[in-house]
Scaffold this motif. Structure first.
Motif, short mmCIF file in Angstrom:
data_model
loop_
_atom_site.label_atom_id
_atom_site.label_comp_id
_atom_site.label_asym_id
_atom_site.label_seq_id
_atom_site.Cartn_x
_atom_site.Cartn_y
_atom_site.Cartn_z
N GLN A 1 -73.62 54.19 76.70
CA GLN A 1 -73.40 52.88 77.34
C GLN A 1 -74.47 51.89 76.91
N ARG A 2 -75.71 52.36 76.86
CA ARG A 2 -76.83 51.47 76.51
C ARG A 2 -76.66 50.94 75.09
N ILE A 3 -76.36 51.86 74.16
CA ILE A 3 -76.22 51.44 72.76
C ILE A 3 -75.00 50.53 72.63
N ARG A 4 -73.95 50.82 73.38
CA ARG A 4 -72.73 50.00 73.30
C ARG A 4 -73.02 48.57 73.77
N GLU A 5 -73.74 48.44 74.86
CA GLU A 5 -74.09 47.09 75.36
C GLU A 5 -74.97 46.37 74.36
N SER A 6 -75.90 47.12 73.77
CA SER A 6 -76.80 46.50 72.79
C SER A 6 -76.02 46.03 71.57
N ASP B 1 -69.30 63.81 57.41
CA ASP B 1 -69.44 65.18 56.91
C ASP B 1 -68.84 66.12 57.95
N PRO B 2 -67.64 66.66 57.69
CA PRO B 2 -66.99 67.48 58.72
C PRO B 2 -67.72 68.80 58.97
N VAL B 3 -68.41 69.29 57.91
CA VAL B 3 -69.07 70.60 58.06
C VAL B 3 -70.27 70.48 59.00
N ALA B 4 -71.13 69.52 58.68
CA ALA B 4 -72.33 69.32 59.52
C ALA B 4 -72.02 68.47 60.74
N ASP B 5 -70.77 67.99 60.82
CA ASP B 5 -70.35 67.12 61.92
C ASP B 5 -71.28 65.92 62.07
N ASN B 6 -71.47 65.24 60.92
CA ASN B 6 -72.44 64.15 60.91
C ASN B 6 -71.81 62.89 60.31
N ILE B 7 -72.12 61.75 60.92
CA ILE B 7 -71.65 60.47 60.38
C ILE B 7 -72.88 59.71 59.93
N SER B 8 -72.86 59.26 58.68
CA SER B 8 -74.05 58.54 58.21
C SER B 8 -73.61 57.32 57.40
N ILE B 9 -74.54 56.37 57.29
CA ILE B 9 -74.27 55.15 56.53
C ILE B 9 -74.72 55.39 55.10
N GLY C 1 -78.07 40.39 62.22
CA GLY C 1 -77.42 40.88 63.44
C GLY C 1 -76.28 41.85 63.12
N PHE C 2 -75.45 41.49 62.12
CA PHE C 2 -74.33 42.37 61.76
C PHE C 2 -74.82 43.70 61.20
N VAL C 3 -75.89 43.65 60.39
CA VAL C 3 -76.43 44.90 59.81
C VAL C 3 -76.95 45.81 60.92
N ASN C 4 -77.70 45.24 61.87
CA ASN C 4 -78.23 46.07 62.97
C ASN C 4 -77.10 46.61 63.84
N ALA C 5 -76.08 45.76 64.06
CA ALA C 5 -74.95 46.20 64.88
C ALA C 5 -74.22 47.36 64.20
N LEU C 6 -74.13 47.31 62.86
CA LEU C 6 -73.45 48.39 62.14
C LEU C 6 -74.18 49.71 62.34
N ASP C 7 -75.49 49.68 62.27
CA ASP C 7 -76.27 50.91 62.50
C ASP C 7 -75.97 51.47 63.88
N GLN C 8 -75.90 50.59 64.85
CA GLN C 8 -75.66 51.06 66.22
C GLN C 8 -74.23 51.57 66.39
N ILE C 9 -73.28 50.94 65.68
CA ILE C 9 -71.89 51.38 65.80
C ILE C 9 -71.75 52.80 65.24
N VAL C 10 -72.45 53.07 64.15
CA VAL C 10 -72.41 54.43 63.58
C VAL C 10 -73.03 55.42 64.57
N GLN C 11 -74.12 55.02 65.21
CA GLN C 11 -74.74 55.88 66.25
C GLN C 11 -73.74 56.15 67.37
N LEU C 12 -72.99 55.10 67.73
CA LEU C 12 -72.00 55.25 68.81
C LEU C 12 -70.93 56.26 68.42
#
Lengths: 209, 277
Positions: free
Chosen positions: A26-31, A73-81, A170-181
């Motif tokens: 929720q916190r990251i989503r609001e941010s 990465d489906p094996v490591a179950d990881n999403i990265s930029i 702002g868009f670049v930082n938001a992208l990082d957070q969206i991947v975290q989400l």
């Protein structure tokens, strides 16, 4: 009984972890919402400052490729930029142009054949205008000064207003957070399934008791 | 506007022509940039400003170098004289296009100023105020926008118009600055701009947080509106045509700003437009 207690304890602990992660989500989503909102606002400010025609969809190519992609990465179950470097992007674009230049050569050949066979004046004009267009297209594409940059900000010129740079940040930082989400959401779903499984097992055990 | 232009006699017809040259420069740059970015020519022509149309404009899309551009297209257009200063650039890339755009506009502004001075009072005085302010604003904006870019300080100083209250001393200093604090220090030395800086957050974009902080851009818009409104206080001069157009453009900016604030649910910033009356 002890087994029952420890299972319940595990469920409680799992639920607490799930709730903590959900709070983090929720916190990251609001941010990220706040960042995107401010970035779109900064974009409006930049358009007002520089002029609406200078910061618009007409300033960049419809064939622009993303330099930042998301790798799952489906094996490591990881999403990265993944951020492409400039050389890689230029190589990709050169590959695309190579294939399209081939198409242009075939069109030119068919155009030349048509002009050789045609004896009608109107057809000649049409073909010569086709040839002019192809010549213009080839000239344009063979010019050494094609846009080659990995910063999309340069699509809008060298001297862009500071608001546009701020919007980009702002868009670049938001992208990082969206991947975290996205990563967090996968973890939440996995934890939720695991908890549900434990609950079902507990209920089936208590039923048999 | 075209009706007025076609029914006007000298010198007002020439004055109206000068007004259109600014839009012609914008159209030329739009077409070159759009062509480099592989946009369709017809789409680009539709997006051009109608006041800036000239006959050979569609042929711009064929040129690939500045020499080509000049020899095939610009030489027959009203902008030919302004283009001579741009011929040192060869390739059409982002940096050179920006330099071409600002060099053309600089030459246009200087030429327009000289022409207005030749028209006599009160047109000369009114247009001198407006064009001097425009030159000063361009100087400040070019300086601020060039921070962190590939534009060298020498190239930056070449883009400053050779008129305005800041010519030549402040421009020499602006050519050497690296950050906003230095810009502010120079602006504070000019009475007319010191008052603009009061209450301004130089690092804020327009319509800052909560709508109470003002940016330098906001103050420049307000000052421009004031100068253009003042043009209507005098009679029998040509400046009213220019001022009317500029005030109309400000109205359009205000309406678009309000629409964008509504669409983005930023209703607390709706009032950050520059009121005219």
């Amino acid at each position: 009984m002890d087994l029952h207690k420890s299972t319940n304890q595990k469920i409680d602990d799992g639920l607490l972890e799930l709730l903590d992660e959900f709070s983090e989500y929720q916190r990251i989503r609001e941010s990220s919402n706040a960042l995107l909102r401010q970035a779109f606002f900064d974009l409006s400010v930049a358009r007002r400052s520089a002029g609406y025609q200078w910061i618009s969809a007409d300033m960049y190519s419809g064939r622009a490729q993303a330099i930042t992609t998301v790798d799952v990465d489906p094996v490591a179950d990881n999403i990265s930029i993944v951020r492409k470097h400039r050389q890689e992007q230029c190589a990709d674009e050169a590959q695309q142009e190579g294939s399209s230049e081939g198409l242009r050569r075939r069109r030119q050949a068919s155009g030349a054949t048509a002009s050789a066979d045609s004896s009608d004046g109107e057809k000649d004009e049409h073909n010569s205008s086709d040839m002019d267009e192809q010549t213009a297209t080839e000239k344009r594409n063979s010019a050494p000064s094609r846009v080659r940059s990995d910063d999309p900000l340069l699509w809008f010129g060298m001297l862009v207003p500071p608001a546009l740079k701020k919007a980009q940040g702002g868009f670049v930082n938001a992208l990082d957070q969206i991947v975290q989400l996205a990563q967090l959401k996968r973890q939440l779903e996995a934890k939720q399934k695991a908890l549900q499984l434990m609950l079902d097992q507990t209920h089936s055990t208590s039923d048999t008791d | 506007f075209q009706y007025l232009q076609q029914n006007a006699a000298e010198p007002i017809s020439k004055f109206l022509d000068y007004i259109t040259y600014g839009y012609m420069i914008d159209n030329v740059i739009l077409l070159i940039t759009g062509t480099l970015h592989e946009r369709d020519t017809h789409d680009l022509l539709e997006k051009c400003h109608p006041l800036g149309f000239f006959d050979s404009m569609p042929a711009l899309c064929v040129a690939t170098t500045v020499q080509d551009l000049y020899n095939t297209v610009m030489i027959d257009s009203p902008l030919a004289a302004y283009f001579r200063e741009c011929l040192s650039a060869e390739d059409l890339n982002e940096l050179n296009i920006e330099i071409i755009r600002n060099t053309l506009y600089k030459a246009y502004l200087e030429d327009f100023y000289l022409y207005c001075q030749g028209l006599g009072e009160p047109t000369a005085a009114i247009m001198a105020d407006i064009l001097n302010f425009e030159a000063d604003r361009r100087t400040v904006n070019i300086t601020i926008n060039s921070f962190g870019t590939e534009l060298s300080k020498d190239d930056r100083s070449k883009l400053y118009p050779r008129l305005g209250n800041m010519y030549p001393e402040a421009q020499t200093r602006f050519a050497r600055v690296d950050d906003m604090d230095q810009v502010k220090a120079i602006l504070e030395q000019y009475g007319e701009y010191r008052s603009l800086l009061v209450g301004v957050n130089l690092n804020a974009s327009t319509g800052g947080a909560g709508g109470n902080e003002l940016s330098l851009e906001d103050r420049f818009f307000s000052k421009e509106v004031q100068l253009n409104k003042d043009a209507f206080e005098q009679q029998f001069h040509y400046g009213v045509f220019f001022s009317w157009l500029r005030l109309k453009e400000q109205e359009i900016r205000n309406v678009v700003w309000i629409a964008e604030c509504i669409s983005q649910q930023q209703k607390d910033k709706i009032n950050n437009y520059t009121a005219i009356y």
